[in-house]
Design a protein around this motif. Structure first.
Motif, short mmCIF file in Angstrom:
data_model
loop_
_atom_site.label_atom_id
_atom_site.label_comp_id
_atom_site.label_asym_id
_atom_site.label_seq_id
_atom_site.Cartn_x
_atom_site.Cartn_y
_atom_site.Cartn_z
N LEU A 1 0.84 -1.18 -0.15
CA LEU A 1 -0.02 -0.02 -0.12
C LEU A 1 0.81 1.37 -0.10
CD1 LEU A 1 -3.16 0.49 0.31
CD2 LEU A 1 -2.63 1.10 2.66
N GLU B 1 4.84 -5.79 5.32
CA GLU B 1 4.55 -4.53 4.53
C GLU B 1 5.23 -3.39 5.09
OE1 GLU B 1 2.74 -1.64 2.11
OE2 GLU B 1 2.74 -1.50 4.25
N LEU B 2 5.86 -2.68 4.32
CA LEU B 2 6.91 -1.50 4.84
C LEU B 2 6.20 -0.22 4.24
CD1 LEU B 2 10.47 -3.24 3.75
CD2 LEU B 2 9.34 -3.15 5.94
N GLU B 3 6.87 0.84 5.01
CA GLU B 3 6.58 2.29 4.67
C GLU B 3 7.53 2.98 5.04
OE1 GLU B 3 4.34 2.97 2.39
OE2 GLU B 3 4.11 5.09 2.47
N ILE C 1 0.45 0.12 4.91
CA ILE C 1 0.97 1.45 5.60
C ILE C 1 0.91 2.37 4.34
CG2 ILE C 1 2.00 2.52 7.42
CD1 ILE C 1 3.42 -0.11 8.20
CA CA Z 1 3.44 0.59 2.37
#
Ligand code: CA
Ligand code: DDQ
Length: 273
Positions: A60, A190-192, A245
């Motif tokens: 995301l 998942e990374l942000e 995120i």
């Molecule tokens: Ca992300």
């Protein structure tokens, strides 16, 4: 004599309490998510929006203009899509071949980079039409999360390693083991990239780890069971874990969702400790 006995008993009680305390604080750090540690946050929901309940969210990101790009998983349902935040409407979609399980997604310039689960193949798409431009070999052990600070791509593969990937070559140029008080933090998902930090959903927990992109150090924990539990208690039976995120740098907004969640949340952090 009487005094001596009292003194000894008090000393014994003191030692006992000390031992109990140190055991419980050790457990806290092994789990790595108890609100007994430094820099712990929970979240306050400031806005909620509809989200495709069939989207098994794996990547995301915010792309400006109240628009998100999202990568979804599950064989036969994997995609890259452009989503309007206000309505949750999917405005453009690239459906992946059914042999691929979509995972992490990041945007650099006009190009979207995506990795896939259990395959070393990653894909590059044009953000303007979601056409596939290219493929690359993912050098991580697996493809889970991607994010970028605009220069380097950060990657995760479900281990405790935070990777740095050169967006020109897609080769791993650096990696760091994420440890919290000596214990490896596994299942980075998942990374942000958020204001100089890398935030990572820890798979199968209601926790986000705030990491230093430089060396993978844990800077804090966001503990947020209330979003998933709230969805369950309002009757959503088939939802999966928190995962997704997105950071709007201009307006400093954080959006969160999860796999098969019917909602996307805009949140603010509240410091607990
Ligand atoms: Ca992300
Ligand atoms: N991952 O997101 C943790 C990387 C993978 C999640 C996979 C969830 C399994 C769903 C069922 C798969 C059916 C083959």
């Amino acid at each position: 004599k009487y005094r001596m006995a009292t003194l000894l008993i008090s000393a014994a009680i003191f030692l006992y309490v000390l031992v109990l305390f140190s055991i419980s604080s050790n457990m806290g750090s092994a789990v790595g998510m108890e609100p007994s540690i430094d820099r712990v946050y929970n979240v306050k929901v400031v806005n909620e929006f509809p989200h495709d309940p069939n989207a098994f969210t794996q990547g995301l990101l915010y792309a400006g203009n109240d628009t998100l790009f999202e990568s979804t998983g599950l064989y036969g349902h994997s995609s890259v899509r452009r989503v309007a935040i206000g309505t949750g409407k999917v405005e453009d979609i690239h459906k992946m071949e059914s042999s691929y399980f979509g995972e992490g997604l990041t945007l650099l310039g006009d190009r979207l980079f995506q990795v896939a689960w259990l395959t070393k193949t990653g894909f590059i798409y044009d953000r303007n039409n979601l056409n596939k431009i290219n493929k690359f070999t993912n050098q991580m052990q697996d493809g889970w999360g991607l994010a970028t600070d605009g220069k380097i791509i950060f990657g995760s593969d479900g281990t405790s390693t935070l990777y740095q990937i050169d967006p020109q070559t897609m080769k791993v140029v650096r990696k760091h083991t994420v440890k919290y008080k000596g214990d490896e933090v596994h299942n980075l998902n998942e990374l942000e990239y958020v204001a100089g930090e890398v935030w990572a959903n820890v798979w199968q927990t209601d926790c986000i780890a705030r990491l230093s992109g430089k060396d993978g150090a844990v800077l804090g924990w966001i503990y947020l069971p209330n979003l998933r539990e709230g969805l369950i208690s309002s009757g959503n039976k088939n939802i999966d874990v928190l995962n997704g995120i997105a950071w709007d740098q201009k307006q400093n907004r954080i959006f969160l969702t999860g796999k098969l969640w019917p909602k996307l949340y805009e949140i603010k952090l509240q410091r607990l400790k």
